[in-house]
Design an enzyme around this catalytic site. Sequence first.
Site, mmCIF file in Angstrom:
data_model
loop_
_atom_site.group_PDB
_atom_site.id
_atom_site.type_symbol
_atom_site.label_atom_id
_atom_site.label_comp_id
_atom_site.label_asym_id
_atom_site.label_seq_id
_atom_site.Cartn_x
_atom_site.Cartn_y
_atom_site.Cartn_z
ATOM 1 N N ASN A 158 -9.454 -0.640 2.487
ATOM 2 C CA ASN A 158 -8.333 -0.713 3.416
ATOM 3 C C ASN A 158 -8.822 -0.471 4.838
ATOM 4 O O ASN A 158 -9.445 0.549 5.126
ATOM 5 C CB ASN A 158 -7.282 0.337 3.059
ATOM 6 N N ARG A 194 4.463 -13.463 25.509
ATOM 7 C CA ARG A 194 3.502 -14.377 24.907
ATOM 8 C C ARG A 194 2.128 -14.253 25.547
ATOM 9 O O ARG A 194 1.110 -14.500 24.906
ATOM 10 C CB ARG A 194 4.010 -15.812 25.013
ATOM 11 N N ASP A 208 0.821 -1.204 0.000
ATOM 12 C CA ASP A 208 0.000 0.000 0.000
ATOM 13 C C ASP A 208 0.863 1.266 0.000
ATOM 14 O O ASP A 208 1.976 1.272 0.501
ATOM 15 C CB ASP A 208 -0.890 -0.032 1.251
ATOM 16 N N GLY A 234 -7.310 7.858 9.103
ATOM 17 C CA GLY A 234 -7.245 8.072 10.541
ATOM 18 C C GLY A 234 -8.421 8.787 11.147
ATOM 19 O O GLY A 234 -8.466 8.994 12.352
ATOM 20 N N HIS A 269 -9.875 3.835 0.526
ATOM 21 C CA HIS A 269 -8.859 3.906 1.569
ATOM 22 C C HIS A 269 -9.494 4.502 2.821
ATOM 23 O O HIS A 269 -10.529 5.165 2.757
ATOM 24 C CB HIS A 269 -7.686 4.772 1.116
#
Length: 357
Positions: free
Chosen positions: A294, A321, A124, A221, A251
Amino acid sequence: MTGAWEGKNGADGIQLNPVFLPVETHYFFKSIENVFYKRRQIMIVQLDRLYADAMKRRYIVGAFNVFNYDSLCAVLEAAEEEQSPVILQVSMGARNYVPDFRQFIEVMKIAASGVSVPAGINHDHCPTAEAAMQAGDAGVGGVMFDGSHLSFEENVRFTGEVVEYAHTRGVCVEAELGRLPGLEDEVFADHVEVTNPGAAKRFVALTGCDSLAVSAGTSHGGVKAAENLPLHMEVLERIQAELPGFPLVLHGAASLPMPLIEAVNEQGGRAAVMKHCSESSIRRSAEYGVCKANMDVDNFLAFTGAVRRVLNEQPDKYDPRVYLKQGKNAWKKEVMWKMSQVTGSSGHNWVKEGVRQ
Protein backbone atom coordinates in the site's frame (compact mmCIF):
# COMPACT_ATOMS: atom_id res chain seq x y z
CA MET A 1 -35.17 7.44 -16.48
CA THR A 2 -33.04 5.75 -19.08
CA GLY A 3 -30.69 2.78 -19.53
CA ALA A 4 -27.07 2.60 -18.37
CA TRP A 5 -24.75 -0.14 -17.25
CA GLU A 6 -24.19 -1.91 -13.96
CA GLY A 7 -20.91 -3.78 -13.40
CA LYS A 8 -20.85 -7.16 -11.65
CA ASN A 9 -17.95 -9.44 -10.83
CA GLY A 10 -17.74 -12.53 -12.97
CA ALA A 11 -15.22 -15.34 -13.38
CA ASP A 12 -13.40 -13.48 -16.14
CA GLY A 13 -13.77 -9.92 -14.84
CA ILE A 14 -16.61 -7.41 -14.95
CA GLN A 15 -19.89 -8.04 -16.76
CA LEU A 16 -21.98 -5.02 -17.70
CA ASN A 17 -25.74 -5.32 -17.37
CA PRO A 18 -28.40 -2.71 -18.14
CA VAL A 19 -29.96 -0.73 -15.29
CA PHE A 20 -32.07 2.43 -15.19
CA LEU A 21 -30.68 5.76 -14.04
CA PRO A 22 -31.83 9.40 -14.07
CA VAL A 23 -31.23 11.07 -17.44
CA GLU A 24 -28.37 13.29 -16.24
CA THR A 25 -26.57 10.34 -14.64
CA HIS A 26 -27.10 8.30 -17.79
CA TYR A 27 -25.29 10.84 -19.95
CA PHE A 28 -22.36 10.94 -17.52
CA PHE A 29 -21.93 7.17 -17.64
CA LYS A 30 -22.58 7.08 -21.38
CA SER A 31 -19.75 9.52 -22.06
CA ILE A 32 -17.31 7.42 -20.03
CA GLU A 33 -18.55 4.26 -21.72
CA ASN A 34 -17.94 5.74 -25.16
CA VAL A 35 -14.42 6.83 -24.25
CA PHE A 36 -13.30 3.69 -22.46
CA TYR A 37 -15.50 0.62 -22.61
CA LYS A 38 -16.21 0.45 -26.33
CA ARG A 39 -12.59 1.14 -27.21
CA ARG A 40 -10.85 -1.60 -25.24
CA GLN A 41 -11.40 -4.90 -23.54
CA ILE A 42 -12.18 -4.67 -19.84
CA MET A 43 -9.06 -5.45 -17.80
CA ILE A 44 -10.48 -5.64 -14.29
CA VAL A 45 -9.35 -8.89 -12.66
CA GLN A 46 -9.65 -10.55 -9.30
CA LEU A 47 -6.89 -9.83 -6.80
CA ASP A 48 -5.77 -13.43 -6.46
CA ARG A 49 -4.84 -13.43 -10.16
CA LEU A 50 -2.71 -10.34 -9.62
CA TYR A 51 -1.02 -11.96 -6.63
CA ALA A 52 -0.31 -15.19 -8.51
CA ASP A 53 1.74 -13.52 -11.24
CA ALA A 54 3.53 -11.21 -8.80
CA MET A 55 4.62 -14.12 -6.63
CA LYS A 56 5.68 -16.21 -9.60
CA ARG A 57 7.86 -13.42 -11.03
CA ARG A 58 8.80 -11.84 -7.69
CA TYR A 59 7.53 -8.32 -8.00
CA ILE A 60 5.00 -6.36 -5.97
CA VAL A 61 1.68 -4.94 -7.12
CA GLY A 62 1.27 -1.40 -5.83
CA ALA A 63 -2.08 -0.53 -4.26
CA PHE A 64 -2.72 3.19 -4.69
CA ASN A 65 -5.54 5.00 -2.92
CA VAL A 66 -7.91 7.03 -5.09
CA PHE A 67 -10.84 9.20 -4.06
CA ASN A 68 -11.80 11.28 -7.12
CA TYR A 69 -11.45 11.28 -10.88
CA ASP A 70 -8.09 13.09 -10.89
CA SER A 71 -6.44 10.57 -8.58
CA LEU A 72 -8.07 7.69 -10.46
CA CYS A 73 -6.77 8.92 -13.82
CA ALA A 74 -3.30 9.60 -12.40
CA VAL A 75 -2.92 5.99 -11.25
CA LEU A 76 -4.41 4.44 -14.39
CA GLU A 77 -2.32 6.60 -16.74
CA ALA A 78 0.81 5.66 -14.79
CA ALA A 79 -0.05 1.95 -15.00
CA GLU A 80 -0.66 2.18 -18.73
CA GLU A 81 2.61 3.98 -19.43
CA GLU A 82 4.57 1.56 -17.24
CA GLN A 83 2.63 -1.46 -18.54
CA SER A 84 2.19 -2.47 -14.93
CA PRO A 85 -0.51 -4.37 -13.07
CA VAL A 86 -2.17 -2.13 -10.51
CA ILE A 87 -4.61 -2.16 -7.62
CA LEU A 88 -7.00 0.77 -7.33
CA GLN A 89 -7.69 1.16 -3.65
CA VAL A 90 -10.36 3.02 -1.73
CA SER A 91 -10.47 3.66 1.99
CA MET A 92 -13.06 4.63 4.55
CA GLY A 93 -11.89 8.19 3.97
CA ALA A 94 -12.69 7.93 0.26
CA ARG A 95 -15.97 6.23 1.08
CA ASN A 96 -16.96 9.21 3.21
CA TYR A 97 -15.58 11.71 0.69
CA VAL A 98 -17.59 10.74 -2.40
CA PRO A 99 -21.33 11.47 -2.41
CA ASP A 100 -22.26 8.00 -3.73
CA PHE A 101 -19.78 5.21 -2.97
CA ARG A 102 -21.40 2.58 -5.19
CA GLN A 103 -21.46 4.97 -8.11
CA PHE A 104 -17.78 5.79 -7.61
CA ILE A 105 -16.92 2.09 -7.71
CA GLU A 106 -18.75 1.83 -11.03
CA VAL A 107 -16.82 4.83 -12.36
CA MET A 108 -13.60 3.10 -11.30
CA LYS A 109 -14.55 -0.04 -13.17
CA ILE A 110 -15.44 1.76 -16.36
CA ALA A 111 -12.34 3.96 -16.22
CA ALA A 112 -10.13 0.92 -15.64
CA SER A 113 -11.50 -0.59 -18.84
CA GLY A 114 -9.62 2.14 -20.70
CA VAL A 115 -6.20 0.65 -20.00
CA SER A 116 -4.56 -2.46 -21.39
CA VAL A 117 -3.08 -3.62 -18.09
CA PRO A 118 -4.71 -5.84 -15.45
CA ALA A 119 -6.29 -3.80 -12.64
CA GLY A 120 -7.99 -4.81 -9.43
CA ILE A 121 -10.20 -2.83 -7.04
CA ASN A 122 -9.76 -3.19 -3.29
CA HIS A 123 -11.33 -1.55 -0.23
CA ASP A 124 -8.66 -0.95 2.39
CA HIS A 125 -8.94 -0.91 6.20
CA CYS A 126 -12.55 -1.70 6.94
CA PRO A 127 -12.69 -1.27 10.76
CA THR A 128 -15.74 -3.50 11.24
CA ALA A 129 -17.06 -6.66 9.66
CA GLU A 130 -20.20 -4.75 8.67
CA ALA A 131 -18.16 -2.13 6.79
CA ALA A 132 -16.26 -4.89 4.95
CA MET A 133 -19.47 -6.64 3.94
CA GLN A 134 -20.95 -3.37 2.70
CA ALA A 135 -17.84 -2.80 0.60
CA GLY A 136 -18.21 -6.24 -0.92
CA ASP A 137 -21.82 -5.48 -1.78
CA ALA A 138 -20.72 -2.22 -3.43
CA GLY A 139 -18.84 -4.18 -6.09
CA VAL A 140 -15.16 -4.16 -5.16
CA GLY A 141 -13.04 -7.19 -6.00
CA GLY A 142 -11.36 -7.32 -2.61
CA VAL A 143 -11.88 -6.07 0.94
CA MET A 144 -9.40 -5.63 3.76
CA PHE A 145 -10.82 -6.24 7.22
CA ASP A 146 -8.58 -4.67 9.84
CA GLY A 147 -8.94 -6.60 13.07
CA SER A 148 -5.41 -5.80 14.20
CA HIS A 149 -6.76 -3.81 17.15
CA LEU A 150 -8.67 -6.84 18.42
CA SER A 151 -7.54 -9.86 20.38
CA PHE A 152 -6.36 -12.86 18.33
CA GLU A 153 -9.60 -14.71 19.02
CA GLU A 154 -11.81 -11.76 18.09
CA ASN A 155 -9.76 -11.08 14.97
CA VAL A 156 -10.19 -14.70 13.91
CA ARG A 157 -13.93 -14.63 14.55
CA PHE A 158 -14.72 -11.40 12.70
CA THR A 159 -12.31 -12.10 9.84
CA GLY A 160 -13.91 -15.51 9.41
CA GLU A 161 -17.34 -13.91 9.18
CA VAL A 162 -16.13 -11.50 6.51
CA VAL A 163 -14.48 -14.33 4.56
CA GLU A 164 -17.63 -16.45 4.63
CA TYR A 165 -19.75 -13.54 3.39
CA ALA A 166 -17.28 -12.23 0.81
CA HIS A 167 -16.41 -15.56 -0.79
CA THR A 168 -20.05 -16.19 -1.70
CA ARG A 169 -19.82 -12.98 -3.75
CA GLY A 170 -16.48 -13.70 -5.39
CA VAL A 171 -14.66 -11.11 -3.27
CA CYS A 172 -11.14 -11.70 -1.94
CA VAL A 173 -10.38 -10.91 1.70
CA GLU A 174 -7.19 -9.42 3.07
CA ALA A 175 -6.74 -9.66 6.82
CA GLU A 176 -4.17 -8.17 9.20
CA LEU A 177 -2.23 -9.69 12.07
CA GLY A 178 0.18 -7.62 14.13
CA ARG A 179 0.10 -3.86 14.66
CA LEU A 180 1.67 -1.02 12.73
CA PRO A 181 2.13 2.25 14.59
CA GLY A 182 0.17 5.27 13.41
CA LEU A 183 -3.33 6.15 12.24
CA GLU A 184 -5.04 4.66 9.21
CA ASP A 185 -8.57 5.97 8.73
CA GLU A 186 -10.45 4.81 11.83
CA VAL A 187 -7.87 2.38 13.26
CA PHE A 188 -5.08 3.73 15.50
CA ALA A 189 -2.14 1.97 17.15
CA ASP A 190 0.36 3.69 19.43
CA HIS A 191 2.76 0.75 19.61
CA VAL A 192 4.32 -1.89 17.37
CA GLU A 193 3.37 -5.55 17.48
CA VAL A 194 5.47 -7.55 15.02
CA THR A 195 3.58 -10.41 13.40
CA ASN A 196 4.30 -13.79 14.98
CA PRO A 197 4.99 -16.35 12.20
CA GLY A 198 3.38 -19.26 14.06
CA ALA A 199 0.32 -17.18 14.89
CA ALA A 200 0.10 -16.12 11.22
CA LYS A 201 -0.07 -19.76 10.15
CA ARG A 202 -2.85 -20.52 12.64
CA PHE A 203 -4.72 -17.34 11.71
CA VAL A 204 -4.79 -18.14 7.99
CA ALA A 205 -5.90 -21.72 8.67
CA LEU A 206 -8.70 -20.60 10.99
CA THR A 207 -10.05 -17.74 8.88
CA GLY A 208 -9.53 -18.82 5.25
CA CYS A 209 -8.40 -15.31 4.28
CA ASP A 210 -6.84 -14.84 0.84
CA SER A 211 -3.92 -12.60 1.82
CA LEU A 212 -2.38 -11.33 5.04
CA ALA A 213 -1.07 -7.88 5.92
CA VAL A 214 1.84 -8.27 8.32
CA SER A 215 3.78 -6.01 10.67
CA ALA A 216 7.51 -6.21 9.95
CA GLY A 217 8.80 -2.66 10.30
CA THR A 218 6.55 -0.38 8.25
CA SER A 219 4.22 2.20 9.78
CA HIS A 220 1.19 4.24 8.84
CA GLY A 221 2.40 7.72 7.99
CA GLY A 222 5.99 7.26 9.15
CA VAL A 223 7.61 8.06 12.48
CA LYS A 224 9.99 10.71 13.79
CA ALA A 225 13.48 9.20 13.63
CA ALA A 226 17.00 10.10 12.55
CA GLU A 227 17.29 7.31 9.99
CA ASN A 228 15.05 5.16 7.82
CA LEU A 229 13.30 2.34 9.66
CA PRO A 230 14.56 -1.21 9.13
CA LEU A 231 12.26 -3.64 7.35
CA HIS A 232 12.69 -6.93 9.19
CA MET A 233 13.42 -9.40 6.41
CA GLU A 234 14.01 -12.17 8.95
CA VAL A 235 10.38 -11.80 10.10
CA LEU A 236 9.09 -11.97 6.53
CA GLU A 237 11.31 -14.98 5.86
CA ARG A 238 9.96 -16.83 8.90
CA ILE A 239 6.36 -16.03 7.97
CA GLN A 240 6.99 -17.24 4.43
CA ALA A 241 8.44 -20.47 5.82
CA GLU A 242 5.24 -21.03 7.80
CA LEU A 243 3.02 -20.00 4.87
CA PRO A 244 4.85 -20.99 1.68
CA GLY A 245 3.24 -19.51 -1.43
CA PHE A 246 0.74 -17.45 0.56
CA PRO A 247 0.30 -13.77 -0.47
CA LEU A 248 1.71 -11.30 2.07
CA VAL A 249 0.96 -7.57 2.14
CA LEU A 250 2.88 -4.56 3.42
CA HIS A 251 0.86 -1.61 4.66
CA GLY A 252 2.45 1.79 5.11
CA ALA A 253 4.93 1.20 2.27
CA ALA A 254 5.36 4.88 1.41
CA SER A 255 8.98 6.05 1.68
CA LEU A 256 8.32 9.73 2.57
CA PRO A 257 11.28 11.05 0.55
CA MET A 258 12.71 14.41 1.64
CA PRO A 259 12.34 16.02 -1.83
CA LEU A 260 8.56 15.56 -1.67
CA ILE A 261 8.36 16.91 1.88
CA GLU A 262 10.58 19.86 0.97
CA ALA A 263 8.49 20.60 -2.13
CA VAL A 264 5.47 21.09 0.12
CA ASN A 265 7.25 23.10 2.79
CA GLU A 266 9.07 25.37 0.33
CA GLN A 267 5.64 26.52 -0.81
CA GLY A 268 4.47 27.40 2.68
CA GLY A 269 3.39 23.97 3.88
CA ARG A 270 4.20 22.38 7.22
CA ALA A 271 4.60 18.72 6.35
CA ALA A 272 6.40 16.93 9.17
CA VAL A 273 9.74 15.30 8.42
CA MET A 274 9.13 11.60 9.02
CA LYS A 275 11.10 8.43 8.37
CA HIS A 276 10.01 5.14 6.91
CA CYS A 277 11.41 1.97 5.43
CA SER A 278 13.69 2.50 2.44
CA GLU A 279 12.45 1.91 -1.09
CA SER A 280 15.17 -0.69 -1.66
CA SER A 281 13.96 -2.71 1.33
CA ILE A 282 10.38 -2.65 0.04
CA ARG A 283 11.64 -4.01 -3.28
CA ARG A 284 13.57 -6.80 -1.53
CA SER A 285 10.47 -7.91 0.36
CA ALA A 286 9.18 -9.52 -2.85
CA GLU A 287 11.76 -12.25 -2.24
CA TYR A 288 9.88 -13.21 0.93
CA GLY A 289 6.31 -13.53 -0.27
CA VAL A 290 5.22 -9.88 -0.33
CA CYS A 291 3.13 -9.32 -3.45
CA LYS A 292 1.07 -6.23 -2.54
CA ALA A 293 2.18 -2.95 -0.98
CA ASN A 294 0.00 0.00 0.00
CA MET A 295 1.46 3.32 -1.13
CA ASP A 296 -0.47 6.45 -0.29
CA VAL A 297 1.24 9.34 1.51
CA ASP A 298 3.95 9.96 -1.10
CA ASN A 299 1.29 10.55 -3.75
CA PHE A 300 -0.49 13.06 -1.50
CA LEU A 301 2.78 14.91 -0.91
CA ALA A 302 3.55 15.06 -4.64
CA PHE A 303 0.08 16.35 -5.44
CA THR A 304 0.07 18.95 -2.68
CA GLY A 305 3.53 20.26 -3.53
CA ALA A 306 2.61 20.74 -7.18
CA VAL A 307 -0.69 22.48 -6.42
CA ARG A 308 0.92 24.80 -3.86
CA ARG A 309 3.62 25.74 -6.34
CA VAL A 310 1.12 26.78 -9.01
CA LEU A 311 -0.94 28.83 -6.56
CA ASN A 312 2.15 30.56 -5.17
CA GLU A 313 3.90 31.23 -8.48
CA GLN A 314 0.74 32.15 -10.39
CA PRO A 315 -1.52 33.86 -7.84
CA ASP A 316 -3.69 35.22 -10.65
CA LYS A 317 -4.80 31.69 -11.53
CA TYR A 318 -8.12 30.66 -10.06
CA ASP A 319 -9.24 28.07 -12.60
CA PRO A 320 -9.05 24.73 -10.73
CA ARG A 321 -8.17 22.95 -13.97
CA VAL A 322 -4.84 24.77 -14.06
CA TYR A 323 -3.51 23.68 -10.68
CA LEU A 324 -5.34 20.36 -10.44
CA LYS A 325 -3.75 19.26 -13.72
CA GLN A 326 -0.30 19.91 -12.28
CA GLY A 327 -1.24 18.03 -9.15
CA LYS A 328 -2.52 15.08 -11.14
CA ASN A 329 0.64 14.96 -13.25
CA ALA A 330 2.81 14.98 -10.10
CA TRP A 331 0.70 12.15 -8.66
CA LYS A 332 1.11 10.18 -11.87
CA LYS A 333 4.88 10.74 -11.93
CA GLU A 334 5.22 9.45 -8.36
CA VAL A 335 3.18 6.32 -9.13
CA MET A 336 5.34 5.65 -12.20
CA TRP A 337 8.45 5.93 -10.02
CA LYS A 338 7.00 3.45 -7.56
CA MET A 339 6.18 0.95 -10.30
CA SER A 340 9.55 1.17 -12.02
CA GLN A 341 11.90 1.61 -9.06
CA VAL A 342 10.18 0.24 -5.95
CA THR A 343 7.66 -2.51 -6.71
CA GLY A 344 9.37 -3.80 -9.85
CA SER A 345 5.99 -4.21 -11.55
CA SER A 346 6.78 -2.18 -14.69
CA GLY A 347 6.60 -4.25 -17.85
CA HIS A 348 4.69 -7.13 -16.25
CA ASN A 349 1.50 -6.77 -18.29
CA TRP A 350 0.64 -10.45 -18.25
CA VAL A 351 -2.66 -9.85 -20.04
CA LYS A 352 -0.82 -8.45 -23.04
CA GLU A 353 1.67 -11.31 -22.84
CA GLY A 354 -1.18 -13.80 -22.97
CA VAL A 355 -0.30 -15.36 -19.60
CA ARG A 356 -3.23 -17.14 -17.96
CA GLN A 357 -3.41 -17.09 -14.17
